[in-house]
Design a protein around this motif. Structure first.
Motif, short mmCIF file in Angstrom:
data_model
loop_
_atom_site.label_atom_id
_atom_site.label_comp_id
_atom_site.label_asym_id
_atom_site.label_seq_id
_atom_site.Cartn_x
_atom_site.Cartn_y
_atom_site.Cartn_z
N LEU A 62 0.85 -1.20 0.00
CA LEU A 62 0.00 0.00 0.00
C LEU A 62 0.88 1.24 0.00
CD1 LEU A 62 -2.45 -1.25 2.73
CD2 LEU A 62 -3.17 -0.53 0.43
N ALA A 63 0.53 2.23 -0.82
CA ALA A 63 1.34 3.44 -0.90
C ALA A 63 0.52 4.59 -1.48
CB ALA A 63 2.57 3.19 -1.77
N HIS A 64 1.06 5.80 -1.32
CA HIS A 64 0.40 6.96 -1.93
C HIS A 64 1.38 7.68 -2.84
CE1 HIS A 64 2.57 9.08 1.29
NE2 HIS A 64 2.47 10.16 0.53
N ASP A 72 1.83 16.15 -8.68
CA ASP A 72 2.41 14.82 -8.58
C ASP A 72 1.39 13.75 -8.18
OD1 ASP A 72 4.85 15.53 -9.46
OD2 ASP A 72 5.85 15.54 -7.52
N PHE A 73 0.11 14.09 -8.26
CA PHE A 73 -0.94 13.12 -7.95
C PHE A 73 -1.05 12.18 -9.14
CE2 PHE A 73 -5.65 12.38 -6.96
CZ PHE A 73 -5.38 11.60 -5.85
N ALA A 74 -0.71 10.91 -8.93
CA ALA A 74 -0.63 10.00 -10.08
C ALA A 74 -0.86 8.56 -9.65
CB ALA A 74 0.74 10.11 -10.74
N ASP A 75 -1.14 7.70 -10.62
CA ASP A 75 -1.28 6.28 -10.29
C ASP A 75 0.11 5.68 -10.04
OD1 ASP A 75 -0.13 4.91 -12.63
OD2 ASP A 75 -1.85 5.72 -13.74
N LEU A 76 0.11 4.41 -9.61
CA LEU A 76 1.37 3.82 -9.17
C LEU A 76 1.95 2.82 -10.18
CD1 LEU A 76 0.64 3.27 -5.34
CD2 LEU A 76 1.78 5.20 -6.47
N SER A 77 1.55 2.92 -11.45
CA SER A 77 2.04 1.95 -12.43
C SER A 77 3.56 2.04 -12.59
CB SER A 77 1.33 2.14 -13.77
OG SER A 77 1.43 3.48 -14.20
N LEU A 116 1.51 -4.32 -5.98
CA LEU A 116 1.36 -2.95 -5.50
C LEU A 116 -0.06 -2.50 -5.82
CD1 LEU A 116 2.47 -0.26 -4.37
CD2 LEU A 116 3.30 0.27 -6.67
N LEU A 117 -0.82 -2.21 -4.78
CA LEU A 117 -2.19 -1.74 -4.96
C LEU A 117 -2.18 -0.25 -5.31
CD1 LEU A 117 -3.75 -3.64 -1.91
CD2 LEU A 117 -3.82 -4.30 -4.34
N GLU A 118 -3.30 0.24 -5.84
CA GLU A 118 -3.36 1.61 -6.35
C GLU A 118 -3.20 2.66 -5.24
OE1 GLU A 118 -2.47 3.72 -8.34
OE2 GLU A 118 -3.65 2.94 -10.03
N ASN A 119 -2.73 3.82 -5.63
CA ASN A 119 -2.57 5.02 -4.79
C ASN A 119 -3.72 5.12 -3.77
OD1 ASN A 119 -2.20 7.58 -3.77
ND2 ASN A 119 -1.83 8.54 -5.78
N THR A 120 -3.37 4.97 -2.49
CA THR A 120 -4.40 5.01 -1.44
C THR A 120 -5.15 6.34 -1.44
OG1 THR A 120 -2.69 5.74 0.10
CG2 THR A 120 -3.23 3.39 0.12
N ARG A 121 -4.50 7.38 -1.90
CA ARG A 121 -5.14 8.71 -1.86
C ARG A 121 -6.13 8.94 -3.00
NH1 ARG A 121 -0.32 12.76 0.20
NH2 ARG A 121 -0.14 11.87 2.29
N PHE A 122 -6.34 7.91 -3.85
CA PHE A 122 -7.43 8.00 -4.81
C PHE A 122 -8.77 7.97 -4.07
CE2 PHE A 122 -5.41 6.45 -9.08
CZ PHE A 122 -4.52 7.50 -9.02
#
Ligand code: ADP
Ligand code: MG
Length: 404
Positions: A62-64, A72-77, A116-122
């Motif tokens: 889990l990460a943001h 810099d708000f972006a997905d984690l691909s 890696l799961l998607e940006n928690t801040r989504f």
């Protein structure tokens, strides 16, 4: 009691592992995916992820990245692709965080692999502050906990925040400190036991924070000396009645209207322990010019400390048991004004123990290629909080009673 990975039965277990891999991103063309501009934060967590995979864990990371509305708000691909390169075992990517899809991915993870799961801040709740009990009732924690056996917090740099992924899971799952967290706590959590005399070198641009740190460590008897530089040093010079010039004063006031007052109060209370710059560097006709205090005010802003300051501070650092560095001494991004930071930091490595804390400070250390520190913290705000002797909500949440 805070448990570490040494206490965790990893084999076959589904582990939710919170890391901090929030990184600067390249611009990327229109419609192009954003690439990582720097992978230092990913590298920091490699040991934790690799160890958990090697020990047969099923690792859900889990990460943001960035903050809602920010550049810099972006997905984690990109983060997943880079982690997959850095960590030997396979690291996949899932574009959901706690969706049915994401939960299925976690349930079907092979032992020894990671996703890696998607940006928690989504999800909006992740950008709010909660008491742990309430954090445990958020969608993220409620939906993900049932598919996890344990929670690992390795995100020291985010642990000053009361966000669900930090303080929520320890309410629903057995919780452990990852290797990054463990090391940070070992060093920053025991600052009061580090060798004396303890010398804090405070610079950078977060003047109010630095003055808070200085006051706190002086009042608690943690610091024997505080050496000031950067915008922080300029605020202290102004508070001491030095007329730096309007340009420097404007930079200080832009940062904080309270700074000069706060610096003045600290000088009143602890004048003999707080050290002020003896000279500053400005840019004149494209060149670096160092000015003694008697040669001020200057029309140009003071962007670094000068050689006399470095020499005076180096003498204090030479005899230090512990040097604790936060905030560069000057605008290190500019080659003309990196020398103060370079020389001061090099002097600090001659202390018995040397510790670097702070986001831009760690970046300065890497950029200038400085070596020889005993500890370079991964945290900015979190490190500052620990250096004042405070605890972090994310660390408190890890403190669980012993299980039978
Ligand atoms: P950290 O992130 O490590 O806590 P800060 O964010 O407080 O550090 O400070 C870093 C910034 O301070 C750098 O970008 C640097 O350019 C700036 N800085 C340092 N000295 C000066 C100065 N004299 N004038 C303007 N900016 C400065
Ligand atoms: Mg910063």
């Amino acid at each position: 009691m805070i448990r570490t990975l040494d206490d965790l039965g990893v084999e076959g277990a589904a582990l939710g592992v919170r890391v901090d891999i929030n990184s600067p991103l390249d611009d990327g063309g229109p419609g192009e995916p954003r690439e990582l501009a720097d992978d230092a934060r990913l590298r920091a967590h490699v040991d934790t992820v690799r160890e958990l995979c090697d020990r047969g864990g099923r690792v859900a990371i889990l990460a943001h990245q960035g903050r809602p509305g920010g550049d810099d708000f972006a997905d984690l691909s990109a983060h997943a692709a880079r982690l997959d390169e850095l960590v030997e075992p396979p690291v996949g990517y899932c574009d959901g965080t706690f969706s049915a899809d994401a939960r299925a991915r976690v349930e079907n993870l092979d032992a020894g692999s990671a996703v890696l799961l998607e940006n928690t801040r989504f999800y909006s709740e992740e950008y709010m502050s909660f008491e742990p009990e309430r954090a445990a009732a958020t969608y993220l924690v409620e939906r993900l906990s049932p598919v996890l056996d344990a929670y690992v917090n390795d995100a020291f740099a985010t642990s000053h925040r009361r966000q669900p992924s930090i303080v929520g899971f320890p309410e629903t799952l057995p919780a452990y400190a990852g290797r990054v967290m463990e090391r940070e706590l070992e060093v920053l959590g025991n600052i009061g036991e580090s060798p004396e005399p303890r010398v804090y070198v405070l610079g950078g641009a977060k003047v109010d924070d630095s003055i808070d740190v200085a006051r706190s460590v002086l009042e608690r008897g943690l610091a024997d000396a505080v050496l000031t530089g950067g915008v922080v040093g300029n605020a202290f010079l102004l508070a001491d009645g030095v007329s730096l010039g309007a340009a420097s004063a404007a930079v200080v006031n832009e940062r904080s209207h309270e700074a000069v007052k706060g610096a003045g109060e600290l000088l009143d209370d602890f004048s003999h322990r707080v050290y002020l710059p003896r000279d500053v560097a400005v840019e004149r006709d494209g060149e670096r010019v160092e000015l003694d205090l008697e040669e001020l005010p200057a029309a140009e802003p003071a962007l670094d400390v000068g050689a006399r300051t470095v020499a005076a501070y180096a003498e204090v650092l030479e005899d230090a048991g512990t040097a604790i560095l936060n905030g560069p001494a000057g605008v290190f991004e500019d080659p003309l004004f990196e020398v103060g930071t370079r020389e001061l930091y090099t002097a600090a490595t001659r202390a018995e123990t040397s510790i670097v804390g702070g986001g831009d400070t760690a970046a300065a250390v890497r950029k200038l290629g400085l070596e020889g520190f005993d500890h370079v913290s991964t945290g900015g705000g979190a490190a500052l909080r620990m250096l004042t002797g405070d605890s972090l909500p994310g660390v408190e949440a890890l403190d669980q009673p012993e299980r039978p």
